[in-house]
Design an enzyme around this catalytic site. Structure first.
Site, PDB file in Angstrom:
ATOM      1  CB  CYS A 170      -6.452 -43.862  26.393  1.00  0.00           C
ATOM      2  SG  CYS A 170      -7.691 -44.042  25.312  1.00  0.00           S
TER       3      CYS A 170
ATOM      4  CB  CYS B  54     -14.337 -45.867  26.501  1.00  0.00           C
ATOM      5  SG  CYS B  54     -13.386 -45.660  27.940  1.00  0.00           S
TER       6      CYS B  54
ATOM      7  CG  HIS C   2     -16.244 -36.310  18.899  1.00  0.00           C
ATOM      8  ND1 HIS C   2     -16.652 -37.620  19.425  1.00  0.00           N
ATOM      9  CD2 HIS C   2     -15.230 -36.427  18.408  1.00  0.00           C
ATOM     10  CE1 HIS C   2     -15.478 -38.300  19.662  1.00  0.00           C
ATOM     11  NE2 HIS C   2     -14.607 -37.474  19.158  1.00  0.00           N
TER      12      HIS C   2
ATOM     13  CD  GLU D   4     -17.279 -39.107  24.381  1.00  0.00           C
ATOM     14  OE1 GLU D   4     -16.076 -39.172  24.245  1.00  0.00           O
ATOM     15  OE2 GLU D   4     -17.871 -38.287  25.356  1.00  0.00           O
TER      16      GLU D   4
ATOM     17  CB  THR E 121     -15.014 -38.630  27.642  1.00  0.00           C
ATOM     18  OG1 THR E 121     -14.757 -39.176  26.447  1.00  0.00           O
ATOM     19  CG2 THR E 121     -16.358 -39.352  28.254  1.00  0.00           C
TER      20      THR E 121
ATOM     21  CB  SER F 201      -5.461 -38.796  15.611  1.00  0.00           C
ATOM     22  OG  SER F 201      -5.543 -38.429  17.240  1.00  0.00           O
TER      23      SER F 201
ATOM     24  CG  ASN G 273      -5.841 -38.274  20.736  1.00  0.00           C
ATOM     25  OD1 ASN G 273      -4.847 -38.373  20.904  1.00  0.00           O
ATOM     26  ND2 ASN G 273      -6.756 -39.146  20.023  1.00  0.00           N
TER      27      ASN G 273
HETATM   28  S1  SF4 Z   1     -12.701 -42.007  27.577  1.00  0.00           S
HETATM   29 FE1  SF4 Z   1     -11.761 -41.815  25.613  1.00  0.00          FE
HETATM   30  S2  SF4 Z   1      -9.711 -41.068  25.952  1.00  0.00           S
HETATM   31 FE2  SF4 Z   1     -10.479 -41.689  27.994  1.00  0.00          FE
HETATM   32  S3  SF4 Z   1      -9.905 -43.859  28.224  1.00  0.00           S
HETATM   33 FE3  SF4 Z   1     -11.911 -43.966  27.285  1.00  0.00          FE
HETATM   34  S4  SF4 Z   1     -11.550 -43.891  25.084  1.00  0.00           S
HETATM   35 FE4  SF4 Z   1      -9.781 -43.150  26.187  1.00  0.00          FE
END
Ligand code: SF4
Length: 283
Positions: free
Chosen positions: A12, A94, A122, A124, A159, A219, A221
């Site tokens: 991504c 990100c 997690h 995040e 997210t 992973s 995802n």
């Molecule tokens: S939020 Fe996570 S899945 Fe979405 S672009 Fe950012 S790193 Fe990638």
């Protein structure tokens, strides 16, 4: 045998950006530590390690030099400690995660208890919780809303969760909290990238007899992507590398598809396409 690649697959933009930032640092300024794996893919982590990126689980393991925060982000305490200890920061958070962190911070400052739709363990979500300054909790169970103290509740999401699932959660929380709250706010902080990979894979499944889902078994995802593909009823092979494809997997097939999770590098996908060509596949 026809081979078709999903319209959206692999890294991504957030992970691509994080890997590029770490590589640029390695080229320009040398070795660094990363706070957790930059991407949930063993080959990429090994490749970065060869170039000088060492994975640490905690800042206490970093004595000096540069440290990278991953795309999952980190809480404000981590940034404070990096600043206080004079370490060089490479912040690959990100931008979509950053927006969720800003929402968590702003809502808690406005007096809301912040309920995060996500897994507390997690990384995040750990960061998002830290940005609520102790006024947040994370769960996938709407009944947990009953534990919330105070009259104002705000909902946000990890997210990588599915937007539809988040809104179902919000609906259930609304019902669970009836009569107890004065204000309830819900903010969709999900990332569209994960859903785009799912939809492209579902679309591909209508045109092929089998799909190879490429990615690391650790992973989350990619595992979820494989589940989505399997649910379409198409023959599904979850593979980490090209050499797992056996000629028997292709016996009698006239069309196969390939997709990859958000943490799978392009090279792994290219190797799978090359292996399928070797076994008689054509684009
Ligand atoms: S939020 Fe996570 S899945 Fe979405 S672009 Fe950012 S790193 Fe990638």
């Amino acid at each position: 045998m026809r081979v078709e690649l999903a319209a959206v697959y692999g890294f991504c933009p957030g992970v691509r950006r994080a890997v590029a930032m770490v590589e640029a640092h390695l080229r320009g300024r040398g070795a660094l530590s990363t706070l957790g794996a930059i991407v949930h893919n063993a080959q990429v982590v090994e490749e970065l390690a060869r170039k000088g990126a060492r994975v640490v689980e905690d800042l206490s393991e970093v004595r000096e030099g540069a440290v990278a925060v991953t795309a999952h982000g980190a809480g404000p305490g981590v940034y404070e400690e990096i600043r206080r200890r004079g370490l060089h920061l490479v912040d690959t958070t990100c931008p979509i995660v950053r927006r969720a962190q800003e929402a968590a911070h702003r809502l808690s400052e406005e007096g809301f208890t912040v309920l995060i739709y996500g897994e507390a363990a997690h990384p995040e979500v750990g960061g998002l919780l830290a940005w609520t300054g102790g006024r947040g909790l994370a769960t996938l169970d709407p009944q947990e809303a009953g534990r919330v103290q105070g009259p104002r509740l705000a909902l946000i999401s990890q997210t990588t969760k599915d937007a539809e699932a988040f809104w179902e959660f919000a609906q259930a929380v609304t019902w669970e909290s009836r009569g107890r709250l004065r204000e309830l706010r819900a903010l969709d902080t999900t990332c569209p990238e994960t859903g785009r990979r799912y939809r492209a894979a579902q679309d591909l499944a209508q045109r092929v007899q089998a799909i190879f889902v490429v990615g690391s078994r650790n992973s989350a995802n990619t595992r979820r992507l494989a589940e989505v593909v399997r649910a379409t009823g198409v023959q599904t092979h979850f593979i980490e590398s090209a050499d797992e494809i056996r000629p028997d997997d292709l016996a009698g097939l006239s069309a196969v598809g390939v997709t990859a999770g958000a943490s799978t590098p392009d090279e792994a996908v290219r190797a799978v396409l090359a292996r399928l060509r070797e076994l008689g596949g054509e684009p």
